[in-house]
Write a protein that holds these residues in place. Sequence first.
Motif, PDB file in Angstrom:
ATOM      1  N   GLN A  75     -39.454  22.104 -34.944  1.00 20.03           N
ATOM      2  CA  GLN A  75     -39.595  23.672 -34.824  1.00 20.03           C
ATOM      3  C   GLN A  75     -39.161  23.704 -33.151  1.00 20.03           C
ATOM      4  OE1 GLN A  75     -43.654  25.130 -35.430  1.00 20.03           O
ATOM      5  NE2 GLN A  75     -43.584  23.544 -37.362  1.00 20.03           N
ATOM      6  N   LEU A  76     -39.413  22.825 -32.363  1.00 18.62           N
ATOM      7  CA  LEU A  76     -38.909  23.004 -30.812  1.00 18.62           C
ATOM      8  C   LEU A  76     -37.381  22.677 -30.692  1.00 18.62           C
ATOM      9  CD1 LEU A  76     -41.801  20.690 -29.256  1.00 18.62           C
ATOM     10  CD2 LEU A  76     -41.440  23.138 -28.756  1.00 18.62           C
ATOM     11  N   ALA A  77     -36.967  22.084 -31.518  1.00 23.84           N
ATOM     12  CA  ALA A  77     -35.435  21.980 -31.594  1.00 23.84           C
ATOM     13  C   ALA A  77     -34.690  23.206 -32.058  1.00 23.84           C
ATOM     14  CB  ALA A  77     -35.137  20.910 -32.409  1.00 23.84           C
ATOM     15  N   LYS A  78     -35.303  23.947 -32.963  1.00 29.39           N
ATOM     16  CA  LYS A  78     -34.923  25.244 -33.419  1.00 29.39           C
ATOM     17  C   LYS A  78     -35.005  26.111 -32.485  1.00 29.39           C
ATOM     18  CE  LYS A  78     -36.032  24.185 -38.509  1.00 29.39           C
ATOM     19  NZ  LYS A  78     -37.049  24.565 -39.621  1.00 29.39           N
ATOM     20  N   ARG A  79     -35.991  26.274 -31.746  1.00 35.81           N
ATOM     21  CA  ARG A  79     -36.030  27.231 -30.442  1.00 35.81           C
ATOM     22  C   ARG A  79     -34.985  26.913 -29.319  1.00 35.81           C
ATOM     23  NH1 ARG A  79     -40.975  29.460 -28.518  1.00 35.81           N
ATOM     24  NH2 ARG A  79     -42.160  30.323 -30.217  1.00 35.81           N
ATOM     25  N   GLY A  80     -34.380  25.929 -29.457  1.00 36.68           N
ATOM     26  CA  GLY A  80     -32.982  25.639 -28.528  1.00 36.68           C
ATOM     27  C   GLY A  80     -33.520  25.623 -27.236  1.00 36.68           C
ATOM     28  N   SER A  81     -34.633  25.500 -26.636  1.00 35.62           N
ATOM     29  CA  SER A  81     -35.026  25.217 -25.360  1.00 35.62           C
ATOM     30  C   SER A  81     -35.177  23.933 -24.795  1.00 35.62           C
ATOM     31  CB  SER A  81     -36.236  25.978 -25.020  1.00 35.62           C
ATOM     32  OG  SER A  81     -36.673  25.951 -23.552  1.00 35.62           O
ATOM     33  N   LEU A  82     -34.227  23.402 -24.035  1.00 32.61           N
ATOM     34  CA  LEU A  82     -34.285  21.870 -23.370  1.00 32.61           C
ATOM     35  C   LEU A  82     -35.532  21.914 -22.788  1.00 32.61           C
ATOM     36  CD1 LEU A  82     -33.041  19.070 -23.230  1.00 32.61           C
ATOM     37  CD2 LEU A  82     -31.617  19.987 -21.494  1.00 32.61           C
ATOM     38  N   VAL A  83     -35.712  22.927 -21.859  1.00 34.48           N
ATOM     39  CA  VAL A  83     -37.093  22.718 -20.940  1.00 34.48           C
ATOM     40  C   VAL A  83     -38.302  22.556 -21.758  1.00 34.48           C
ATOM     41  CG1 VAL A  83     -38.357  23.815 -19.308  1.00 34.48           C
ATOM     42  CG2 VAL A  83     -36.017  24.123 -19.352  1.00 34.48           C
TER      43      VAL A  83
END
Length: 503
Positions: A75-83
């Motif tokens: 889910q975090l990867a889908k957000r696309g936010s490296l931070v």
Amino acid sequence: MNQLREFYGILKHAFRNLLPIIAVVSFFQFAVMQEVPDGLLSMAVGLGIVVLGVALFLQGLELGIFPIGKNLSNQLAKRGSLVLLMLFGFSLGFAAVIAEPALIAVADQAEVISEGRVNAFTLRLLVATSVGAVVGLGIVRIILGHSLHWYMIAGYLLVVLVTFFAPEEIVGLAYDSGGVTTNIVTVPLIAALGIGLAVSIRGRTALMHGFGLVALAVMVPMISVQLYGIVVYTFGETGDVAGNGLEMEAETDGVADPVAGSLALGMLSDLLVMVRDVLPIIAVVLVFQYLVLRKHIAHLHKVMVGFVLVIVGLYAFVVGLKLGLFPIGESMAEQLIAREQILFVYLFAFCIGFATTMAEPALIAIGEKAEEAAKGQLKGNIIRLLVAAGVAVGITVGVHRIITGDSIHYYIMGGYALVILLTWLSPKYIVALAFDLGGVTTSEVTVPLVTALGIGLATHIEGRSVLIDGFGLIAFASIFPIITVMLYAIGVELVSKARGGAT
């Protein structure tokens, strides 16, 4: 009904994994010592509890920890936010380590050994921050698709360099502090995070990119603790230290200390302490799931049952070890030294290292995940045999160092020099897994037994310092599995090339 059959299968599997320990203990007790141990019934009951604890733990992993780790990373990867991903990695790494009981014990020992120069709480913060930062870095590595071997070669060159300058009093404890950062709960969770992230990104593979976070979490504290030791020994001053420095984490004492005169309350208190140790990890998961992602956890009831099974299984596992294994393991080491049967000391170190590693629940879990990720390239049982052989050799070498009184510096630097060379020569698919397996070995079974063996030897051999010579065996238990797994992969590749050339 299917779940009951599955649990029964896990129970049988757990019993088979415990058979090597039973065989080793029986051989030394009846063939070498030639006597029936005191409390034989309680030991048998303890081993039964260990089997039940391992089965509950593994069932809990499949229900709770592996799914939540993979889902969060996806889910975090889908957000696309490296931070966001780096922040999650840092928070998970920090939370997993800051409350780790074995790290608390090592930090207290460091304060005693340094005569107050090292502050125990500062050391814990340093190690937890190091692990958090390096898990964040590991996530960046997976996203960018970098091969782990460059990170490990550079990192261990730095480890060896720092070891050369570090004071003798801090080296063994620094390496032990790296080993104890990865425990029976955090290893599967961090591994699940890495594997889940790797499979969610196109062009990444679970075997090459998903593993490696555990390896980084073990390596970096070795550097930071030694650097801290160099600073405090150069500029720090001694101070008052409470305690005598010989009380390691009381994992080898009684099953539970009575509370208000009640053993039942004492056992409940110990269980609550175990819950407390897992709470920081649960807090991080809940914060990111509900406040950052703002999504409900899928199959929440199964995940909750999974976490409960992990905690209860882990508690039963530790209680069973205290009843069944620790007393006889400690007494045998002392008896062998007292009888001056040095050859049998080496044999005991080798056998107990092999047997305890084969029973290590975290290794069983990671071996199964590695087999899934390798898609036929590796077998979980072969991985466990290789790792167990590495731990056995490592502990035997470490015991030899204590018996001879040699400096740990040269052994550690030589071991990691070989690791660096093999990292350069090994097939790239095995590097991340090999280093992760080095971290998996230092968990709830191996650490207490190995620590008790090292302290027991240093206590009973004239001219050895418990505070300097008694520590460092955990480091040897971490180095040699990396070597055996890499040598195996190199051998398989050479055989494959030879067969290809022949045809």
